[in-house]
Design a protein around this motif. Sequence first.
Motif, PDB file in Angstrom:
ATOM      1  N   THR A   1      56.057  50.663  -0.056  1.00 40.34           N
ATOM      2  CA  THR A   1      56.540  50.850   1.318  1.00 40.34           C
ATOM      3  C   THR A   1      56.745  52.321   1.625  1.00 40.34           C
ATOM      4  OG1 THR A   1      57.557  48.657   1.409  1.00 40.34           O
ATOM      5  CG2 THR A   1      58.395  50.306   2.946  1.00 40.34           C
ATOM      6  N   GLU A   2      57.201  53.101   0.644  1.00 38.55           N
ATOM      7  CA  GLU A   2      57.302  54.550   0.862  1.00 38.55           C
ATOM      8  C   GLU A   2      55.949  55.116   1.294  1.00 38.55           C
ATOM      9  OE1 GLU A   2      58.876  56.665  -2.453  1.00 38.55           O
ATOM     10  OE2 GLU A   2      60.665  55.411  -2.632  1.00 38.55           O
ATOM     11  N   GLU A   3      54.892  54.686   0.605  1.00 39.02           N
ATOM     12  CA  GLU A   3      53.548  55.156   0.963  1.00 39.02           C
ATOM     13  C   GLU A   3      53.167  54.687   2.356  1.00 39.02           C
ATOM     14  OE1 GLU A   3      48.912  54.613  -0.513  1.00 39.02           O
ATOM     15  OE2 GLU A   3      50.532  54.349  -1.975  1.00 39.02           O
ATOM     16  N   ASP A   4      53.480  53.428   2.666  1.00 40.48           N
ATOM     17  CA  ASP A   4      53.151  52.897   3.991  1.00 40.48           C
ATOM     18  C   ASP A   4      53.884  53.659   5.091  1.00 40.48           C
ATOM     19  OD1 ASP A   4      51.524  51.009   2.775  1.00 40.48           O
ATOM     20  OD2 ASP A   4      53.014  49.391   2.885  1.00 40.48           O
ATOM     21  N   VAL A   5      55.139  54.002   4.840  1.00 37.74           N
ATOM     22  CA  VAL A   5      55.932  54.754   5.814  1.00 37.74           C
ATOM     23  C   VAL A   5      55.362  56.159   5.996  1.00 37.74           C
ATOM     24  CG1 VAL A   5      58.182  55.873   6.136  1.00 37.74           C
ATOM     25  CG2 VAL A   5      58.075  53.452   5.538  1.00 37.74           C
ATOM     26  N   SER A   6      55.046  56.817   4.884  1.00 42.68           N
ATOM     27  CA  SER A   6      54.615  58.215   4.966  1.00 42.68           C
ATOM     28  C   SER A   6      53.201  58.380   5.524  1.00 42.68           C
ATOM     29  CB  SER A   6      54.711  58.875   3.584  1.00 42.68           C
ATOM     30  OG  SER A   6      53.815  58.270   2.674  1.00 42.68           O
ATOM     31  N   THR A   7      52.432  57.292   5.538  1.00 40.81           N
ATOM     32  CA  THR A   7      51.080  57.351   6.102  1.00 40.81           C
ATOM     33  C   THR A   7      50.982  56.625   7.444  1.00 40.81           C
ATOM     34  OG1 THR A   7      50.401  55.388   4.831  1.00 40.81           O
ATOM     35  CG2 THR A   7      49.997  57.539   3.830  1.00 40.81           C
TER      36      THR A   7
ATOM     37  N   ASP B   1      56.860  60.216  12.481  1.00 41.30           N
ATOM     38  CA  ASP B   1      57.787  61.041  11.730  1.00 41.30           C
ATOM     39  C   ASP B   1      58.547  60.122  10.779  1.00 41.30           C
ATOM     40  OD1 ASP B   1      57.085  63.403  13.005  1.00 41.30           O
ATOM     41  OD2 ASP B   1      58.606  63.155  14.573  1.00 41.30           O
ATOM     42  N   TRP B   2      58.866  60.609   9.587  1.00 43.34           N
ATOM     43  CA  TRP B   2      59.499  59.724   8.609  1.00 43.34           C
ATOM     44  C   TRP B   2      60.434  60.490   7.693  1.00 43.34           C
ATOM     45  CZ3 TRP B   2      58.697  61.024   3.511  1.00 43.34           C
ATOM     46  CH2 TRP B   2      57.609  61.854   3.239  1.00 43.34           C
ATOM     47  N   VAL B   3      61.399  59.736   7.158  1.00 43.13           N
ATOM     48  CA  VAL B   3      62.278  60.225   6.092  1.00 43.13           C
ATOM     49  C   VAL B   3      62.524  59.039   5.161  1.00 43.13           C
ATOM     50  CG1 VAL B   3      64.346  61.550   5.518  1.00 43.13           C
ATOM     51  CG2 VAL B   3      63.499  61.562   7.871  1.00 43.13           C
ATOM     52  N   ILE B   4      62.565  59.304   3.866  1.00 42.56           N
ATOM     53  CA  ILE B   4      62.815  58.257   2.879  1.00 42.56           C
ATOM     54  C   ILE B   4      64.057  58.613   2.073  1.00 42.56           C
ATOM     55  CG2 ILE B   4      61.959  57.182   0.737  1.00 42.56           C
ATOM     56  CD1 ILE B   4      59.093  57.653   1.960  1.00 42.56           C
ATOM     57  N   GLY B   5      64.953  57.648   1.934  1.00 46.14           N
ATOM     58  CA  GLY B   5      66.100  57.801   1.049  1.00 46.14           C
ATOM     59  C   GLY B   5      65.938  56.888  -0.150  1.00 46.14           C
TER      60      GLY B   5
END
Length: 286
Positions: free
Chosen positions: A122-128, A132-136
Amino acid sequence: MKIAVTSASGQLGAAIVKTLITEIGKDNVIAIARTPEKAKHLGVEVRKGDYNSREDFNIALKDVDAVLLVSGMDEPQKRIQQHRNVIEAATYNSVQKIVYTSIVGDDINTAFSPIVQSNRQTEEDVSTSGLDWVIGRNGIYIEPDLEYLDTYIKEGEIRNCANEGKCGYTSREELGVAYAQMLLSDKHNGNTYNLVGEAITQTQLAAYINQVFGTNLKYVAVSVDEYKTERQAALGDFIGTVIAGIYEGIKSGVNNVPSDYKKAAGRSHISPLQMIQDYQLKHSTK
């Protein structure tokens, strides 16, 4: 600016909603919940959103500027598509920003790794996503240990397979502070943060609990296999294996990571002792 928080009826989602209300006012916060009635107590607009339904989120994210995606609780492979339903609906609605609550952990070597792997996807899905994105990456919550205190007292010990491994615990309230800032400030865009506090051993955890609650707990270390067998007997194969995997990860050091909390929240994370004191104070006044 309208900010939506998914899984707002859960404890983490609710903590983030409450912090956002103090920052931008209740009229600018939208709570999304699979069962909307369970989020009404938050005092903000509530919209229906089941992670299994892309259609729900096509509606729930209408006129939203930023969305906080709280990681789902389903089995790992189901989570990936559930999270994609939210990400795709955010894109469909031209949401500007998405912030995701991931986790610290090892994606290969423990029984907890399949859950970590799903979060990394999901981190990859969010960042691509094009947004705009931020991951915690959240540390382990300290609250479950405190909620389990009666059992610890009955048994006279905290027993698991973490041995002398250190864990950077956090709390839902501390995470609420960090995620609110990650949502509100563009300076965080494109970053992945480890949201953890000071790393401590299980022996230190027991000592802090004893100090605050006046208990006399000791820490007892057992093997990974022994602990896994005990947890499976108590909680069933799936949950028991997951819990054992978490403590196996602590033993191997994967929860002892550098903290980015101050970068994310704009202040230092409170100490493990302070988290326990805050919990005791909050629950003694109820």
